[in-house]
Scaffold this active site. Structure first.
Site, PDB file in Angstrom:
ATOM      1  N   ASP A   1       4.209   3.397   6.398  1.00  0.00           N
ATOM      2  CA  ASP A   1       3.575   3.090   7.662  1.00  0.00           C
ATOM      3  C   ASP A   1       4.354   2.716   8.669  1.00  0.00           C
ATOM      4  OD1 ASP A   1       3.699   0.552   6.247  1.00  0.00           O
ATOM      5  OD2 ASP A   1       2.587  -0.263   7.811  1.00  0.00           O
TER       6      ASP A   1
ATOM      7  N   LYS B   1       0.756  -1.213   0.035  1.00  0.00           N
ATOM      8  CA  LYS B   1      -0.062   0.069  -0.115  1.00  0.00           C
ATOM      9  C   LYS B   1       0.908   1.262   0.021  1.00  0.00           C
ATOM     10  CE  LYS B   1      -2.742  -2.413   3.552  1.00  0.00           C
ATOM     11  NZ  LYS B   1      -2.912  -2.434   4.724  1.00  0.00           N
TER      12      LYS B   1
ATOM     13  N   GLU C   1       7.383   2.449  -6.439  1.00  0.00           N
ATOM     14  CA  GLU C   1       7.671   2.101  -5.028  1.00  0.00           C
ATOM     15  C   GLU C   1       7.823   3.311  -4.202  1.00  0.00           C
ATOM     16  OE1 GLU C   1       7.029   0.319  -2.803  1.00  0.00           O
ATOM     17  OE2 GLU C   1       8.170  -1.548  -2.638  1.00  0.00           O
TER      18      GLU C   1
ATOM     19  N   ASP D   1      14.906  -0.138   0.511  1.00  0.00           N
ATOM     20  CA  ASP D   1      15.570  -0.441   2.105  1.00  0.00           C
ATOM     21  C   ASP D   1      16.778  -1.409   1.599  1.00  0.00           C
ATOM     22  OD1 ASP D   1      15.772   0.110   4.699  1.00  0.00           O
ATOM     23  OD2 ASP D   1      14.731  -1.736   5.098  1.00  0.00           O
TER      24      ASP D   1
ATOM     25  N   VAL E   1      11.178   5.760   8.281  1.00  0.00           N
ATOM     26  CA  VAL E   1      10.387   7.008   8.136  1.00  0.00           C
ATOM     27  C   VAL E   1       9.064   6.505   7.772  1.00  0.00           C
ATOM     28  CG1 VAL E   1      12.454   8.293   7.451  1.00  0.00           C
ATOM     29  CG2 VAL E   1      11.254   6.941   5.695  1.00  0.00           C
TER      30      VAL E   1
HETATM   31  P1  IMP Z   1      13.168  -3.865   1.385  1.00  0.00           P
HETATM   32  O1  IMP Z   1      12.918  -5.301   0.810  1.00  0.00           O
HETATM   33  O2  IMP Z   1      14.023  -3.960   2.585  1.00  0.00           O
HETATM   34  O3  IMP Z   1      13.791  -2.958   0.424  1.00  0.00           O
HETATM   35  O4  IMP Z   1      11.928  -3.214   1.952  1.00  0.00           O
HETATM   36  C1  IMP Z   1      10.986  -2.577   1.299  1.00  0.00           C
HETATM   37  C2  IMP Z   1       9.782  -2.235   1.967  1.00  0.00           C
HETATM   38  O5  IMP Z   1       9.963  -2.157   3.550  1.00  0.00           O
HETATM   39  C3  IMP Z   1       9.238  -0.921   1.718  1.00  0.00           C
HETATM   40  O6  IMP Z   1       8.397  -1.215   0.511  1.00  0.00           O
HETATM   41  C4  IMP Z   1       8.412  -0.631   2.796  1.00  0.00           C
HETATM   42  O7  IMP Z   1       7.154  -1.104   2.567  1.00  0.00           O
HETATM   43  C5  IMP Z   1       9.112  -1.179   3.823  1.00  0.00           C
HETATM   44  N1  IMP Z   1       9.968  -0.173   4.451  1.00  0.00           N
HETATM   45  C6  IMP Z   1      11.338  -0.126   4.338  1.00  0.00           C
HETATM   46  N2  IMP Z   1      11.986   0.948   5.124  1.00  0.00           N
HETATM   47  C7  IMP Z   1      10.876   1.510   5.535  1.00  0.00           C
HETATM   48  C8  IMP Z   1      10.900   2.715   6.447  1.00  0.00           C
HETATM   49  O8  IMP Z   1      11.589   3.427   6.840  1.00  0.00           O
HETATM   50  N3  IMP Z   1       9.562   3.147   6.785  1.00  0.00           N
HETATM   51  C9  IMP Z   1       8.547   2.570   6.118  1.00  0.00           C
HETATM   52  N4  IMP Z   1       8.397   1.112   5.391  1.00  0.00           N
HETATM   53  C10 IMP Z   1       9.826   0.862   5.381  1.00  0.00           C
HETATM   54 MG    MG Z   2       5.984  -0.871   0.190  1.00  0.00          MG
END
Ligand code: IMP
Ligand code: MG
Length: 190
Positions: A171, A53, A109, A113, A165
């Protein structure tokens, strides 16, 4: 009734939030990204895929900044793990309703992260025969990238430091998506 102060508590002014990117800053950046995308995709009718979302607000504003023919779809992905950390295991919760063979895809997106979610998603979309698959991300936390993640951000809003954040779609445990700005969540347990 004694005082109504409890009813007037502001979510947007919550003291547990430290403002990082103001609403106006976000809009200014999106206007520039939209113009860049319109120019790059001239004559190509791209399909924007919003990742639910978190990207819902970003894609809504981005769409209106791209002055070109386009279409949108949504996907939902769930990564196993805690609310502030991704485990790397990814599952498609809501898939596309359309075939994307031969289409120019722009995945939209909220934040990259570790990059694990998008590594999986981008590879998955490429395997469906899209003509091109590019990525638009509002935020990038490069310090958190895992070395096994293969994510190239083609259009980026802002690079931010390693902090959790919220706001503007992002969220913490489903809260704070409605903030008009982006803030660091100071204490997740507060
Ligand atoms: P990744 O697979 O670690 O890159 O995670 C990506 C997903 O984690 C994002 O699409 C977000 O939904 C969530 N996410 C990562 N960092 C944050 C943050 O700082 N705040 C909120 N959601 C986050
Ligand atoms: Mg996300």
């Amino acid at each position: 009734m004694a005082t109504s102060s409890a009813q007037l508590t502001s979510e947007f002014g919550n003291p547990n939030l430290e403002p990082m990117l103001a609403a106006e800053q976000i809009q200014t950046r999106i206007t520039a990204l939209g113009a860049e995308i319109a120019r790059d995709y001239s004559g190509r009718n791209p399909l924007l895929i919003g990742v639910l979302k978190g990207a819902c607000i970003f894609i809504s504003d981005l769409l209106r900044a791209i002055d070109a023919p386009l279409a949108i779809e949504f996907m939902a992905i769930s990564s196993y793990g805690s609310s502030t950390r991704t485990s790397g295991e990814v599952r498609i919760v809501k898939d596309l309703d359309v075939a994307i063979e031969g289409r120019d895809i722009l995945v939209v997106e909220d934040i990259v992260d570790t990059g694990l979610t998008l590594s999986y998603l981008l590879a998955n979309l490429k395997s469906r025969g899209a003509r091109s698959v590019k990525l638009v991300a509002l935020l990038d936390k490069p310090d958190r990238r895992r070395k096994e993640a293969t994510v190239e951000i083609d259009y980026l809003g802002f690079t931010i430091p390693d902090a959790f954040v919220v706001g503007y779609g992002l969220d913490y445990a489903e809260r704070y998506r409605n903030l008009p700005y982006i803030a660091i969540l100071k204490d997740p347990n507060a």
